[in-house]
Write a protein that holds these residues in place. Structure first.
Motif, short mmCIF file in Angstrom:
data_model
loop_
_atom_site.label_atom_id
_atom_site.label_comp_id
_atom_site.label_asym_id
_atom_site.label_seq_id
_atom_site.Cartn_x
_atom_site.Cartn_y
_atom_site.Cartn_z
N LYS A 46 0.85 -1.20 0.00
CA LYS A 46 0.00 0.00 0.00
C LYS A 46 0.88 1.25 0.00
O LYS A 46 0.64 2.20 -0.74
CB LYS A 46 -0.88 0.03 1.27
CG LYS A 46 -2.23 -0.64 1.12
CD LYS A 46 -2.94 -0.82 2.44
CE LYS A 46 -3.71 0.37 2.93
NZ LYS A 46 -4.52 0.06 4.15
N LEU A 47 1.92 1.22 0.84
CA LEU A 47 2.80 2.39 0.99
C LEU A 47 3.51 2.71 -0.33
O LEU A 47 3.65 3.86 -0.70
CB LEU A 47 3.80 2.17 2.12
CG LEU A 47 4.74 3.34 2.44
CD1 LEU A 47 3.95 4.59 2.79
CD2 LEU A 47 5.69 2.97 3.57
N LYS A 48 3.94 1.66 -1.03
CA LYS A 48 4.61 1.88 -2.32
C LYS A 48 3.70 2.63 -3.28
O LYS A 48 4.12 3.55 -3.97
CB LYS A 48 5.04 0.54 -2.94
CG LYS A 48 6.29 -0.07 -2.35
CD LYS A 48 6.58 -1.41 -3.00
CE LYS A 48 7.58 -2.21 -2.16
NZ LYS A 48 7.64 -3.62 -2.60
N LYS A 49 2.43 2.22 -3.33
CA LYS A 49 1.48 2.89 -4.23
C LYS A 49 1.31 4.35 -3.83
O LYS A 49 1.23 5.24 -4.67
CB LYS A 49 0.12 2.19 -4.22
CG LYS A 49 0.13 0.80 -4.80
CD LYS A 49 -1.29 0.36 -5.24
CE LYS A 49 -1.25 -0.93 -6.04
NZ LYS A 49 -1.09 -2.12 -5.16
N VAL A 50 1.25 4.60 -2.52
CA VAL A 50 1.11 5.97 -2.03
C VAL A 50 2.36 6.78 -2.39
O VAL A 50 2.27 7.91 -2.87
CB VAL A 50 0.88 5.99 -0.50
CG1 VAL A 50 0.91 7.41 0.05
CG2 VAL A 50 -0.46 5.33 -0.17
N LEU A 51 3.53 6.19 -2.18
CA LEU A 51 4.77 6.91 -2.47
C LEU A 51 4.95 7.16 -3.96
O LEU A 51 5.55 8.15 -4.36
CB LEU A 51 5.97 6.16 -1.88
CG LEU A 51 6.04 6.13 -0.34
CD1 LEU A 51 7.25 5.34 0.14
CD2 LEU A 51 6.07 7.54 0.24
N ASP A 52 4.40 6.25 -4.79
CA ASP A 52 4.42 6.50 -6.25
C ASP A 52 3.75 7.85 -6.53
O ASP A 52 4.24 8.66 -7.32
CB ASP A 52 3.62 5.41 -7.00
CG ASP A 52 4.38 4.09 -7.11
OD1 ASP A 52 3.72 3.06 -7.37
OD2 ASP A 52 5.62 4.08 -6.95
N VAL A 53 2.60 8.08 -5.88
CA VAL A 53 1.86 9.32 -6.11
C VAL A 53 2.62 10.52 -5.55
O VAL A 53 2.73 11.56 -6.21
CB VAL A 53 0.44 9.25 -5.49
CG1 VAL A 53 -0.30 10.57 -5.68
CG2 VAL A 53 -0.35 8.11 -6.11
N TYR A 54 3.16 10.37 -4.35
CA TYR A 54 3.93 11.47 -3.74
C TYR A 54 5.12 11.83 -4.63
O TYR A 54 5.42 13.00 -4.84
CB TYR A 54 4.43 11.07 -2.34
CG TYR A 54 3.46 11.31 -1.21
CD1 TYR A 54 2.18 10.76 -1.21
CD2 TYR A 54 3.84 12.10 -0.11
CE1 TYR A 54 1.30 10.98 -0.15
CE2 TYR A 54 2.96 12.31 0.96
CZ TYR A 54 1.69 11.75 0.92
OH TYR A 54 0.83 11.97 1.96
N GLU A 55 5.81 10.81 -5.13
CA GLU A 55 6.99 11.03 -5.97
C GLU A 55 6.60 11.82 -7.22
O GLU A 55 7.25 12.80 -7.58
CB GLU A 55 7.63 9.69 -6.33
CG GLU A 55 8.89 9.78 -7.17
CD GLU A 55 10.09 10.36 -6.41
OE1 GLU A 55 10.08 10.35 -5.17
OE2 GLU A 55 11.02 10.84 -7.08
N ALA A 56 5.53 11.38 -7.87
CA ALA A 56 5.08 12.06 -9.08
C ALA A 56 4.68 13.50 -8.75
O ALA A 56 5.02 14.43 -9.49
CB ALA A 56 3.92 11.31 -9.72
N HIS A 57 3.96 13.66 -7.65
CA HIS A 57 3.48 14.99 -7.25
C HIS A 57 4.65 15.95 -7.01
O HIS A 57 4.65 17.08 -7.49
CB HIS A 57 2.62 14.86 -6.00
CG HIS A 57 2.19 16.16 -5.40
ND1 HIS A 57 1.29 17.02 -6.00
CD2 HIS A 57 2.56 16.77 -4.24
CE1 HIS A 57 1.11 18.07 -5.25
NE2 HIS A 57 1.86 17.97 -4.17
N LEU A 58 5.63 15.49 -6.27
CA LEU A 58 6.76 16.36 -5.92
C LEU A 58 7.66 16.61 -7.13
O LEU A 58 8.13 17.73 -7.35
CB LEU A 58 7.57 15.76 -4.77
CG LEU A 58 6.90 15.77 -3.40
CD1 LEU A 58 7.63 14.85 -2.43
CD2 LEU A 58 6.85 17.18 -2.83
#
Lengths: 221, 223
Positions: free
Chosen positions: A143-155
């Motif tokens: 779950k965390l990996k999927k969330v961090l994928d979004v954070y990474e793209a956002h930043l």
């Protein structure tokens, strides 16, 4: 004038959340220890401060509050001016809205993914003597990996230094306590795969408020 | 008539989407609901991911702003159009109490109520059987949480004090679903919570939003 009081030490991630805000505004505060193992948080004295029997509670004169994010906002609204800090951006509706968005994301998307890893790898072994439930850890990591994928793209896409834009805000600070604890586990290297997220975390950890409070967060793996 | 400047994307039967709609209705803001289909996976399509990379609904577009997370959307709408519902027109303590009870809704009540509602109302749409053990566990916890609400509401008319706020309104959509289950009796047994619920449900804006969420006809047990 008596200093404000936080009921619950920095070992409790949600108390640390409040303390980081107190440090950001440079307000003097007193920490009142609550004995978790003795279930003091469920006792009548603490229930009168937090009717849900949780940590933290907070007192400023006659004002009693609970729920860490609500306490934190009160502190920031009341005490930011002298410190020339503006983490809520309530004077700018567009910025305030983005702070709210990423504050909600932390509470409802980021936290549910990252917190179980901290509980399984650090809290339960320390407090209950159990070994971590690998299934829960694995599911949470996915779950965390999927969330961090979004954070990474956002930043990285927006080249933002911080979550709500190019300004440090309450949204970023809310990520501090549980991320700090996650980084004390053997899964910390997960962030190496997310360079923009890792850089953002580095910026958070470099803040004097975060450094100071994390020194008191000693429930390590 | 000009197209409204405010758009909400999602399916109105979701208590999260309808939370956003309720804020708009209470604030008297013109908006357009752009319907999406959960079944068709509209929330996973690229055009929606461009609005909300977390694949969720609702999303609000207000001019150049694109927002997600229903409580953030509600705050934005009210900050702009009806700040008294955030308690910010009053003193700092009032605003803090609004925040406190919004957090309570989000972290203490809703997770339990949602779990019960999913099992009792939405499992047919999820293609599975109701898990009664999950229901029972959450009902026990919810009883304790509602006792705190009963104590609070015996001291003031609304959650943050004697004024209506987003803290109260934020409860409406999920409680509307919950009150369609057989566990509505938990609320009905508590005089102050019950009266508070009735007054919320009687508001024109909540009555309108209730019609967007026909959960009573979605297979919930008849009383």
């Amino acid at each position: 004038m008596a200093p404000v009081k936080v009921f619950g030490s920095a070992v409790f991630a949600n108390a640390a959340r409040v303390m980081a805000c107190l440090e950001e505004v440079g307000l003097e505060y007193e920490v009142v220890e609550v004995d978790y193992t003795a279930k003091e948080h469920k006792g009548p004295q603490q229930l009168s401060k937090n009717p849900f029997g949780q940590i933290p509670a907070f007192q400023d004169g006659d004002t009693m509050l609970f729920e860490s994010r609500a306490i934190a906002k009160y502190v920031l609204r009341k005490y930011s001016k002298p410190a020339q800090v503006d983490l809520l951006r309530e004077g700018n509706p567009e910025e305030a809205a983005m702070v709210d968005v990423w504050t909600e994301v932390e509470a409802h998307t980021y936290l549910p993914a990252i917190a179980p890893i901290f509980y399984e790898c650090v809290v339960y072994p320390a407090r209950l003597g159990t070994s971590s439930n690998q299934k829960v850890v694995e599911e949470s990591l996915e779950k965390l990996k999927k969330v961090l994928d979004v954070y990474e793209a956002h930043l990285s896409k927006n080249k933002y230094l911080y979550l709500a834009g190019d300004f440090f805000s309450f949204a970023d600070l809310n990520h501090f306590p549980y991320t700090f604890y996650f980084m004390t586990t053997s899964h910390a290297s997960l962030f190496d795969s997310y360079p923009s997220v890792k850089a953002w975390w580095g910026r958070l950890m470099a803040r004097p408020s975060v450094k100071k409070i994390s020194d008191g967060m000693v429930l390590r793996a | 008539m000009a197209t409204p400047a405010v758009k909400v994307y999602g399916w109105a039967i979701s208590p999260f989407v309808s939370r956003a709609l309720l804020a708009l209705e209470e604030a008297g803001v013109d908006y357009e609901l752009v319907p999406m289909s959960r079944q068709a996976g509209d929330h996973r399509r690229p055009e929606h991911l461009a609005r909300n990379p977390f694949e969720k609904v609702p999303v609000l577009e207000d001019g150049d702003l694109t927002l997600f997370e229903s409580r953030a959307i509600a705050r934005h709408v009210l900050r702009k159009h009806k700040p008294e519902l955030l308690g910010t027109a009053g003193n700092l303590e009032q605003a803090a109490l609004v925040d406190v009870w919004l957090e309570v809704e989000a972290h203490q009540l809703s997770p339990l109520a949602i779990a019960i509602v999913v099992e009792c109302i939405f499992t047919p749409f999820l293609g599975r059987e109701r898990n009664q053990a999950v229901v029972d566990e959450n009902v026990e916890k919810l009883k304790k949480v509602l006792e705190v609400y009963e104590a609070r509401l015996s001291q003031s008319k609304y959650l943050a004090g004697d004024f209506l706020s987003l803290a109260d309104l934020s409860h409406f959509t999920i409680m509307h679903c919950f009150m369609a289950t057989e566990y509505a009796t938990l609320v009905e047994a508590l005089p102050h919570v019950s009266a508070w619920w009735e007054s919320l449900a009687a508001r024109p804006a909540t009555k309108k939003v209730a019609e967007f969420m026909p959960v009573g006809t979605a297979g919930a047990p008849q009383k």
